[in-house]
Write a protein that holds these residues in place. Structure first.
Motif, short mmCIF file in Angstrom:
data_model
loop_
_atom_site.label_atom_id
_atom_site.label_comp_id
_atom_site.label_asym_id
_atom_site.label_seq_id
_atom_site.Cartn_x
_atom_site.Cartn_y
_atom_site.Cartn_z
N SER A 85 7.84 -5.86 0.81
CA SER A 85 7.02 -4.74 0.35
C SER A 85 7.22 -3.51 1.23
N LYS A 86 7.37 -2.35 0.58
CA LYS A 86 7.46 -1.10 1.33
C LYS A 86 6.18 -0.83 2.11
N ALA A 87 5.07 -1.33 1.56
CA ALA A 87 3.76 -1.04 2.15
C ALA A 87 3.49 -1.86 3.40
N LEU A 88 4.37 -2.76 3.76
CA LEU A 88 4.18 -3.58 4.96
C LEU A 88 4.07 -2.66 6.18
N GLY A 89 2.95 -2.76 6.91
CA GLY A 89 2.73 -1.93 8.08
C GLY A 89 2.03 -0.61 7.80
N TRP A 90 1.75 -0.34 6.53
CA TRP A 90 1.05 0.91 6.19
C TRP A 90 -0.46 0.74 6.37
N THR A 91 -1.13 1.86 6.59
CA THR A 91 -2.59 1.88 6.49
C THR A 91 -2.95 2.15 5.02
N LEU A 92 -4.21 1.95 4.68
CA LEU A 92 -4.63 2.22 3.30
C LEU A 92 -4.50 3.70 2.96
N ARG A 93 -4.70 4.55 3.96
CA ARG A 93 -4.56 5.99 3.71
C ARG A 93 -3.11 6.32 3.39
N GLU A 94 -2.18 5.72 4.12
CA GLU A 94 -0.76 5.94 3.84
C GLU A 94 -0.38 5.40 2.46
N LEU A 95 -0.99 4.28 2.09
CA LEU A 95 -0.74 3.70 0.78
C LEU A 95 -1.15 4.67 -0.33
N GLN A 96 -2.33 5.22 -0.21
CA GLN A 96 -2.82 6.13 -1.25
C GLN A 96 -2.06 7.45 -1.25
N ARG A 97 -1.61 7.88 -0.07
CA ARG A 97 -0.81 9.10 -0.02
C ARG A 97 0.51 8.90 -0.76
N GLU A 98 1.11 7.73 -0.61
CA GLU A 98 2.37 7.43 -1.28
C GLU A 98 2.18 7.36 -2.79
N LEU A 99 1.05 6.83 -3.21
CA LEU A 99 0.78 6.69 -4.64
C LEU A 99 0.41 8.03 -5.29
N GLU A 100 0.01 9.00 -4.45
CA GLU A 100 -0.42 10.31 -4.95
C GLU A 100 -1.50 10.15 -6.01
N ASP A 101 -2.38 9.21 -5.80
CA ASP A 101 -3.45 8.95 -6.76
C ASP A 101 -4.63 8.35 -6.02
N THR A 102 -5.75 8.29 -6.68
CA THR A 102 -6.94 7.71 -6.07
C THR A 102 -7.18 6.33 -6.65
N ILE A 103 -6.30 5.40 -6.33
CA ILE A 103 -6.50 4.02 -6.77
C ILE A 103 -7.37 3.33 -5.73
N PRO A 104 -8.60 3.00 -6.04
CA PRO A 104 -9.50 2.46 -5.04
C PRO A 104 -9.09 1.05 -4.60
N VAL A 105 -9.02 0.85 -3.31
CA VAL A 105 -8.83 -0.48 -2.75
C VAL A 105 -10.22 -1.00 -2.38
N LEU A 106 -10.71 -1.92 -3.21
CA LEU A 106 -12.08 -2.39 -3.01
C LEU A 106 -12.21 -3.36 -1.85
N ALA A 107 -11.16 -4.14 -1.63
CA ALA A 107 -11.25 -5.13 -0.55
C ALA A 107 -9.84 -5.54 -0.11
N VAL A 108 -9.75 -5.96 1.13
CA VAL A 108 -8.52 -6.54 1.67
C VAL A 108 -8.86 -7.96 2.14
N VAL A 109 -8.09 -8.94 1.62
CA VAL A 109 -8.32 -10.34 2.01
C VAL A 109 -7.20 -10.76 2.96
N ARG A 110 -7.60 -11.21 4.13
CA ARG A 110 -6.63 -11.66 5.14
C ARG A 110 -7.16 -12.95 5.77
#
Length: 615
Positions: A229-254
């Motif tokens: 995944s390209k998103a490996l090592g990204w923060t959620l803010r970086e993820l949303q910046r890349e998507l150029e959209d407001t796709i809400p991340v409701l939860a992260v399961v780890r």
């Protein structure tokens, strides 16, 4: 002033009314533009341009707003609402309890504030007893307008009319001068709503809960971070910046531990599962731009394993691939519904412009308009008054962020009686202010401002809450329109309109002219703010009274009552707009109940005005 000045006033007011109706710019900005234009045109002296901000009517409205917030903070309203929730599942009792309560509260606090406090109670009643909220919310909104008629402080038009009378005669209307007419009209309106009127309200089925209105589960998807995944090592803010959209991340399961999206500050690792709110287009973006592996939609997972969450805001499911829960429940996620107010900073702006996540710590999950979820991309939606938003954020920040944004939360609210000591102090302070007004020890503006100050000093509410309680747009509207309304009078424009009405009504009894004045003011209040309608029509009423050589009081009372009859449209009054989204109403729904109530107010109010305030 000259005829040219009168013409300029009419042109300016015409442009102002068009701007109010258009709605592209907020009403306080329109009013301020009208004030500045009137100064530049020489209609209002420059040194008097901002005297409206110190006008007794404006100060009184601000003080009432602070006291209203004090009632909320001290638990006065919660104690009442707690009893309302016990009425059971009979629709008549629900309507009687809600509408009757808001009528009483609106007489002694700002009517928009009274509605805002009972709106979550109505939504909770609808959900607990499986009642369509559309049957409750329009009667509740109209009840707040009727209740405002009963006292001086119930609604801004009453305060404006009392202040205008003081400027003309040297004596203001008293606190309960409006009560003989207002109480009878309010009771007649309440009886009509309970016995017949509620049948005229359109029933919108299935809008009482977040799950039904937003159908959130159909949009919940899992996305897994794998080694490619390209998103490996990204923060959620970086993820949303890349998507150029407001796709809400409701939860992260780890590692079988779920963390709410707004609280996740780390970087993504291999094996992390993101729970997102995304439609088909967004899913493709996720795969193409981030390399995330979109998993099984919770809606499509095994039905045997699917079970509702504790609060019913979303669905919890288990996948066949891993023995862990991946669905949404509200624990830790703090999903909340909120309605956009008329004075919200969100109006005509998008999520990106507001920087909801960065500045307010909120994720926009979904938007509903006219009772249905909007299917367009979230970042493209420009918010409107009455929109219902589903948002996620931290529990501690939610309340403050929503207040700052100008949104009214609709989520279930845990009612509490508050601190008994503060409850009694709040009531005692208000009672002393009322007595000071009744015995003419202090003018209303001074008495109520003193009460607001004491409430702040003794800790009934914090200074920050006090400032937040003051509805800035309404204050600016009043302060700006008062000099413009005065220009209508000093330019001779009010006299010209009155003369036209006098000429038309020469062969008619005075009551026909009064009815005409009532209808004109009522129609005006349905397309512009009711306070602005009162400001503009008061000098016309005074000119009519002078022309007929009649008492001023019945003419002013006609304006006061009719300016609060904004029952025909959702834009005439904030109370109507606040229930537009939660009730699932459409623009054309309001007149079906609003027109009969308007005619009833005219039929009951006019004889009462002439009886109490004879010509």
């Amino acid at each position: 002033m000259s005829i040219a000045d009168s013409s300029l006033v009419f042109l300016l007011l015409g442009a102002t009314l068009v701007a109010f109706v258009w709605g592209r710019f907020r009403y306080d900005l329109v009013a301020l533009a009208a004030l500045l234009a009137s100064v530049m045109l020489g209609l209002v002296p420059a040194e008097q341009a901002f005297m409206g901000f110190g006008h007794p009517a404006v100060v009184t409205v601000a003080a009432v707003l602070v006291l209203s917030r004090g009632f909320e903070r001290s638990g006065v309203v919660d104690a009442i609402a707690d009893q309302v929730l016990k009425v059971g599942d009979r629709l008549f009792l629900q309507l009687a309890a809600l509408t009757g309560t808001v009528v009483v509260l609106s007489g002694f606090m700002n009517n928009v504030g009274a509605l805002a406090l009972l709106l979550p109670v109505a939504m909770r009643l609808a959900r607990e007893h499986d009642t369509s909220p559309s049957l409750l919310l329009m009667p509740l909104a109209f009840g707040s307008l009727l209740g405002g008629l009963t006292t001086l402080i119930g609604t801004p038009p009453n305060i404006i009319i009392a202040s205008y009378r003081s400027s003309v005669t040297g004596e203001s209307f008293g606190l309960f001068s409006f009560s003989p007419v207002g109480v009878v009209v309010a009771l007649a309106g309440l009886a009509f709503i309970l016995l017949l009127g509620w049948r005229l309200v359109p029933q919108r089925a299935g809008k009482a809960s977040t799950e039904e209105m937003f159908d959130t589960s159909n949009y919940l998807v899992e996305a897994r971070v794998d080694e490619n995944s390209k998103a490996l090592g990204w923060t959620l803010r970086e993820l949303q910046r890349e998507l150029e959209d407001t796709i809400p991340v409701l939860a992260v399961v780890r590692d079988d531990h779920r963390q709410a999206g707004h609280a996740f500050l780390g970087t993504l690792r291999e094996g992390d599962i993101l729970l997102l709110e995304a439609g088909p287009e967004e899913m493709k973006q996720l795969e193409d731009k981030t390399g995330l592996v979109v998993g099984i939609d919770p809606e499509e997972s095994s039905e045997e394993d699917e079970e509702p969450s504790a609060e019913g805001d979303a669905k919890q499911s288990k996948t066949d691939k891993k023995p862990r829960a991946t669905g949404v429940d509200t624990e830790g996620l703090e999903l909340v519904e909120a309605v956009v107010r008329n004075d919200s900073m969100m109006i005509n702006r998008t999520v990106t412009q507001l920087r909801l996540q960065n500045q307010f710590g909120l994720h926009l999950v979904a938007v509903a308009r006219d009772g249905s979820r909007l299917k367009q991309r979230l970042h493209k939606i420009r918010f409107r008054p009455g929109d219902v938003l589903l948002m996620q954020g931290g529990e501690s920040e939610l309340s403050e962020s929503l207040t700052t944004l100008g949104c009214l939360p609709l989520a279930n609210r845990n009612l509490s009686i508050g601190q008994p000591r503060m409850l009694m102090i709040s009531l005692a302070i208000f009672a002393l202010a009322i007595l000071a007004i009744l015995f003419e020890l202090l003018p209303a503006a001074v008495a109520l401002t003193s009460a607001a100050l004491v409430s702040l000093l003794v800790g009934v509410l914090s200074l920050r809450d006090g400032y937040q309680a003051i509805d800035g747009p309404v204050i600016v509207l009043l302060a700006a329109m008062l000099p413009v309304g005065n220009a209508l009078e000093t330019s001779g424009g009010a006299a010209m309109i009155a003369e036209g009405l006098l000429n038309l009504g020469k062969q008619w009894p005075v009551i026909v002219t009064l009815v005409t004045l009532f209808v004109i003011t009522m129609l005006l209040s349905n397309i512009i703010n009711n306070a602005a309608a009162a400001v503009l029509m008061a000098p016309i009423a005074a000119s009519l009274a002078e022309g007929f050589e009649a008492s001023l009081d019945p003419f002013l009372m006609v304006v006061a009552v009719s300016a609060s009859c904004a029952f025909l449209t959702p834009i005439g009054h904030q109370s109507n707009t606040l229930v537009l989204g939660p009730g699932g109403y459409r623009f054309g729904d309001y007149w079906k109940l609003g027109l009969p109530i308007s005619l009833l107010v005219l039929a009951v109010g006019m004889p009462m005005i002439l009886w109490v305030w004879p010509l």
